[in-house]
Write a protein that holds these residues in place. Structure first.
Motif, PDB file in Angstrom:
ATOM      1  N   ARG A 144       0.809  -1.130  -0.016  1.00 40.83           N
ATOM      2  CA  ARG A 144      -0.047   0.181   0.082  1.00 40.83           C
ATOM      3  C   ARG A 144       0.842   1.116  -0.091  1.00 40.83           C
ATOM      4  NH1 ARG A 144      -3.955  -1.220   4.917  1.00 40.83           N
ATOM      5  NH2 ARG A 144      -4.645   1.246   4.596  1.00 40.83           N
ATOM      6  N   HIS A 145       0.246   2.189  -0.501  1.00 40.97           N
ATOM      7  CA  HIS A 145       1.064   3.624  -0.497  1.00 40.97           C
ATOM      8  C   HIS A 145       0.629   4.385   0.495  1.00 40.97           C
ATOM      9  CE1 HIS A 145       2.868   7.003  -3.196  1.00 40.97           C
ATOM     10  NE2 HIS A 145       2.647   7.533  -1.955  1.00 40.97           N
ATOM     11  N   SER A 169      -3.157   4.432  -2.440  1.00 44.47           N
ATOM     12  CA  SER A 169      -2.625   2.995  -3.378  1.00 44.47           C
ATOM     13  C   SER A 169      -3.334   3.057  -4.497  1.00 44.47           C
ATOM     14  CB  SER A 169      -3.284   1.819  -2.456  1.00 44.47           C
ATOM     15  OG  SER A 169      -2.390   1.915  -1.098  1.00 44.47           O
ATOM     16  N   GLN A 173      -3.711   3.745  -8.018  1.00 40.44           N
ATOM     17  CA  GLN A 173      -3.032   4.643  -8.858  1.00 40.44           C
ATOM     18  C   GLN A 173      -3.066   3.844 -10.140  1.00 40.44           C
ATOM     19  OE1 GLN A 173       0.983   4.615  -7.368  1.00 40.44           O
ATOM     20  NE2 GLN A 173       0.393   5.426  -5.282  1.00 40.44           N
ATOM     21  N   HIS A 212       1.625   4.925 -11.845  1.00 41.04           N
ATOM     22  CA  HIS A 212       1.992   5.297 -10.665  1.00 41.04           C
ATOM     23  C   HIS A 212       1.580   6.877 -10.278  1.00 41.04           C
ATOM     24  CE1 HIS A 212       4.707   1.880 -10.744  1.00 41.04           C
ATOM     25  NE2 HIS A 212       5.048   2.246 -11.958  1.00 41.04           N
ATOM     26  N   LYS A 235      -1.582   8.725  -8.835  1.00 38.11           N
ATOM     27  CA  LYS A 235      -2.556   8.725  -7.624  1.00 38.11           C
ATOM     28  C   LYS A 235      -4.065   9.003  -8.557  1.00 38.11           C
ATOM     29  CE  LYS A 235       0.529   9.988  -4.290  1.00 38.11           C
ATOM     30  NZ  LYS A 235       1.094  10.968  -3.319  1.00 38.11           N
ATOM     31  N   LEU A 264       6.050   2.708   1.532  1.00 34.10           N
ATOM     32  CA  LEU A 264       5.449   1.584   0.995  1.00 34.10           C
ATOM     33  C   LEU A 264       5.019   0.620   2.277  1.00 34.10           C
ATOM     34  CD1 LEU A 264       7.716   0.512  -2.291  1.00 34.10           C
ATOM     35  CD2 LEU A 264       5.202   1.216  -2.106  1.00 34.10           C
ATOM     36  N   ASP A 306      -4.124  -2.238  -2.444  1.00 33.06           N
ATOM     37  CA  ASP A 306      -2.703  -2.200  -2.714  1.00 33.06           C
ATOM     38  C   ASP A 306      -2.556  -1.324  -3.942  1.00 33.06           C
ATOM     39  OD1 ASP A 306      -2.264  -4.196  -5.060  1.00 33.06           O
ATOM     40  OD2 ASP A 306      -3.506  -5.463  -3.884  1.00 33.06           O
ATOM     41  N   THR A 307      -1.118  -1.233  -4.203  1.00 38.72           N
ATOM     42  CA  THR A 307      -0.961  -0.504  -5.392  1.00 38.72           C
ATOM     43  C   THR A 307      -1.326  -0.859  -6.892  1.00 38.72           C
ATOM     44  OG1 THR A 307       1.353  -0.958  -5.052  1.00 38.72           O
ATOM     45  CG2 THR A 307       0.801   1.051  -4.043  1.00 38.72           C
ATOM     46  N   HIS A 308      -1.505  -2.103  -6.869  1.00 37.77           N
ATOM     47  CA  HIS A 308      -2.179  -2.965  -8.080  1.00 37.77           C
ATOM     48  C   HIS A 308      -3.748  -3.025  -8.103  1.00 37.77           C
ATOM     49  CE1 HIS A 308       2.317  -3.694  -8.330  1.00 37.77           C
ATOM     50  NE2 HIS A 308       2.099  -4.500  -7.097  1.00 37.77           N
TER      51      HIS A 308
END
Length: 664
Positions: free
Chosen positions: A211-212, A234, A236, A239, A241, A281, A442-444
């Motif tokens: 997570r961001h 997270s 995005q 990359h 947001k 992260l 999460d970032t994905h």
């Protein structure tokens, strides 16, 4: 007693952030000076400021990045300070130095702090010495491509290549295998050089489900440093947001205090002053790693303002005046939950490619303590190819995350933009997604849920066709009644009466490549509509730009905007652009794309094929740059290249033919 030194501020920025700074500064009794490029001569920040001066041509390099001219204008207007906003010159140490030399206050951190955090590799070295946890990686000066690939192999794939001077998701590439490394490195370096003037990169281990989470910090020049809690960023794409929230869901109070303390340590390690953000992260096991520190105000700062009740721009000005922070750490608390959705001119169904053009209409939701809109555009303004395609930021607040999400969905449904493609419908899908509602982040996230999030309804529903037909008929009836020469004459009636025949009116509209025919039969209480071989009873009335529709007893409300022969209908964050057509146009078939065209205006930065080459569907052909992002354009079919119409460095219009295929 400290004297107030700032009575006039020059805002060295544009768009929504310039407008946002101006509103706070003027509320504090401070005069504001705006600067504007050719493209922004009629922009909203120019109209809001107390005075505005032209700064140059439309490109950022010739205007908002012209540090020397900005300083001259600040001196000419006798401005006491310059607020750089974010982007452009906000993290430019040389500009901050020049401000100090000119005896103008730079509303930002000290030069040394900008320099320390301006290089991601140097920043990580400082954080190592301060015992701030870091992701495994190489942050050194050796930029030999084979050496960097060797380091990536030692770290273990997947890795992340990242521009050391980067930000905003630019100059970043995820690399899955060693074979992909060199090509990804070159692409990253090109984008970094274009965006930041520096192609140096670092290589880090890429966490698979992080997570961001970022911490808002603030420091004054009296030695006080605090944090204003965290934001989860997270979700995005590329990359960058898309949606942010505060506080981070599921974060324990103990972990919040731990991350906040580390962020304060990081800020103190570089002698920080003003507003900044320490980004981490956050892994599944609760461990967290320093990514970078942004030495400026962040785009998403309003969510922090909503949960703390503070004005961070006011705090920036306060600290720049030499005054202490208004509150201590112990006096800060979290109240409720907030979301920020970034409204972009872009096409989510076309890889989120940016859109440009005129905004014919923008309608905002009602703003109050729960709903806020930060924007730099209004109806009639244009989104230019020269700058970021953000239209607005929609910020909502409520007592908890669930209530704030409901508030977000409602506000998105009431936010209407016509004339240009936007991500509003996509954001509404996101805010309605079960995984997002359950904070499975999460970032994905977008890649994992792409299919369901982009399953946007492009078919025109029956109620939308009925609403369009009813709006057309009601408007025609209203206009005819206003234009009647003799209201009592049977020849002036508009109810479609015909001797010994059914009274009806044929309406034909198109949406995309699809055409629709609607027959409206006049009835005493309204209309009998024939749509796709079915009959519906419709009635209703218009109030301003809202249509109150009763379709077979089902009452609903839609909004609409009419321009020339086009009707845009809005419902539940969705919009349909319907073109009113006549019979001669009704049977035109959709054109099939034979050649390769540009999906957006931009600059060609690499041509990968030549005339005579055989190419396969999906093969990369041309690399373009638009709005500081690289876009690889691929073949949509197997073919032979007949001609390449543009070369490296050429400017390309939206829809321009790039490559001609040999049909044979």
């Amino acid at each position: 007693m400290i004297n107030i030194k700032i009575n006039k501020i020059l805002i060295a920025n544009r768009g929504e952030i310039a407008c946002r700074i101006i509103r706070t500064a003027q509320r504090m009794g401070i005069e504001c000076v705006a600067v504007y490029s050719d493209a922004d001569k009629n922009a909203q920040h120019v109209k809001l400021a107390d005075e505005a001066l032209h700064i140059g041509a439309s490109t950022a390099k010739e205007s908002y990045l012209n540090a020397d001219l900005i300083l001259k204008i600040a001196q000419k207007t006798q401005s006491d300070a310059i607020h750089p906003g974010y982007g452009f010159l906000s993290e430019n140490a040389e500009f901050a130095k020049k401000c100090a030399a000119a005896n103008i206050i730079f509303i930002g951190p000290p030069v040394a702090a900008i320099e320390a955090m301006g290089s991601k590799s140097e920043a990580k070295e400082i954080m190592t010495q301060a015992s701030v946890p870091l992701v495994e990686g190489y942050h050194g000066d050796n930029q030999d491509e084979n050496f960097l690939r060797q380091k990536a192999e030692e770290i273990g794939f997947p890795v992340l290549i990242k521009a050391t001077a980067g930000g905003g998701g630019k100059g970043m590439r995820v690399v899955e295998t060693s074979e992909q490394f060199i090509d990804s490195l070159h692409s990253c370096q090109r984008e970094a050089l274009s965006s930041f003037g520096d192609n140096k990169v670092l290589v880090e281990k890429y966490l698979t489900k992080p997570r961001h989470i970022e911490i808002q910090v603030f420091a004054d020049n009296n030695g006080n440093t605090i944090h204003l809690f965290e934001r989860d960023c997270s979700v995005q794409r590329r990359h960058q947001k898309v949606i942010e929230e505060a506080p981070a869901p599921g974060l324990s109070e103990q972990k919040r205090e731990e991350m906040g303390a580390v962020a304060v340590t990081a800020a103190k390690a570089i002698g920080y002053q003003g507003a900044g953000t320490v980004e981490f992260l956050y892994d599944e096991d609760g461990s967290f790693y320093f990514m970078e520190m942004n030495t400026r105000l962040q785009v998403e700062h309003p969510v922090t303002e909503m949960i703390t009740g503070l004005d961070l721009v006011e705090w920036q000005i306060t600290v720049a005046n030499g005054l202490p922070l208004p509150l201590k750490q112990s006096e800060l608390s979290i109240n409720g939950h907030a979301f920020e959705a970034r409204i972009y001119a872009e096409d989510p169904n076309n890889d989120f490619l940016p859109a440009t053009g005129k905004i014919s209409y923008i309608g905002l939701p009602h703003c109050n303590t729960n709903v806020r809109v930060d924007s730099g555009v209004t109806s009639g303004d244009s989104i230019s190819v020269f700058y970021d395609p953000m239209i607005a930021k929609l910020i909502v607040w409520d007592r908890d995350r669930s209530a704030a999400l409901a508030r977000l969905r409602g506000a998105l449904a009431d936010l209407h933009v016509a004339g240009i493609s936007t991500n509003i419908e996509f954001l509404h899908q996101l805010a309605s997604n079960d995984s997002f509602n359950n904070a499975d982040l999460d970032t994905h996230f977008l890649e994992k849920h792409e299919e369901e999030l982009l399953a946007l309804g492009k078919e025109v529903e029956v109620d939308i066709l009925a609403a369009a037909a009813l709006q057309i008929m009601l408007k025609q009836s209203s206009q005819s009644s206003q234009n009647k020469a003799d209201a009592n004459s049977p020849w002036e009636q508009t109810d479609g009466w015909r001797l010994n025949e059914d009274n009806y009116h044929l309406i034909q509209v198109s949406h995309g490549n699809n055409n629709y025919s609607i027959t409206a039969h006049f009835r005493d209480s309204g209309f009998l509509l024939e749509i796709e071989q079915k009959e519906y009873v419709a009635s209703g009335y218009i109030d301003a730009n809202k249509l109150y529709l009763d379709l077979d007893g089902h009452k609903t409300v839609v909004s609409f905007i009419e321009e020339n022969n086009q009707l845009v209908v809005f419902k539940n964050a969705n919009s349909w652009e319907l073109k009113i057509i006549d019979n001669s146009l009704f049977n035109i078939e959709a054109d099939t794309q034979a050649n390769l065209t540009a999906p957006m205006p931009g600059t060609v930065i690499d041509v990968l094929v030549n005339a005579g080459d055989q190419v396969e569907e999906g093969q990369a052909l041309i690399v373009m740059e638009a709005m500081k992002m690289e876009h690889t354009i691929k073949a949509h079919k197997n073919a032979t290249i007949a001609d390449v119409l543009y070369q490296e460095g050429d400017l390309v219009d939206d829809g321009a033919e790039l490559i001609i295929f040999d049909d044979e």
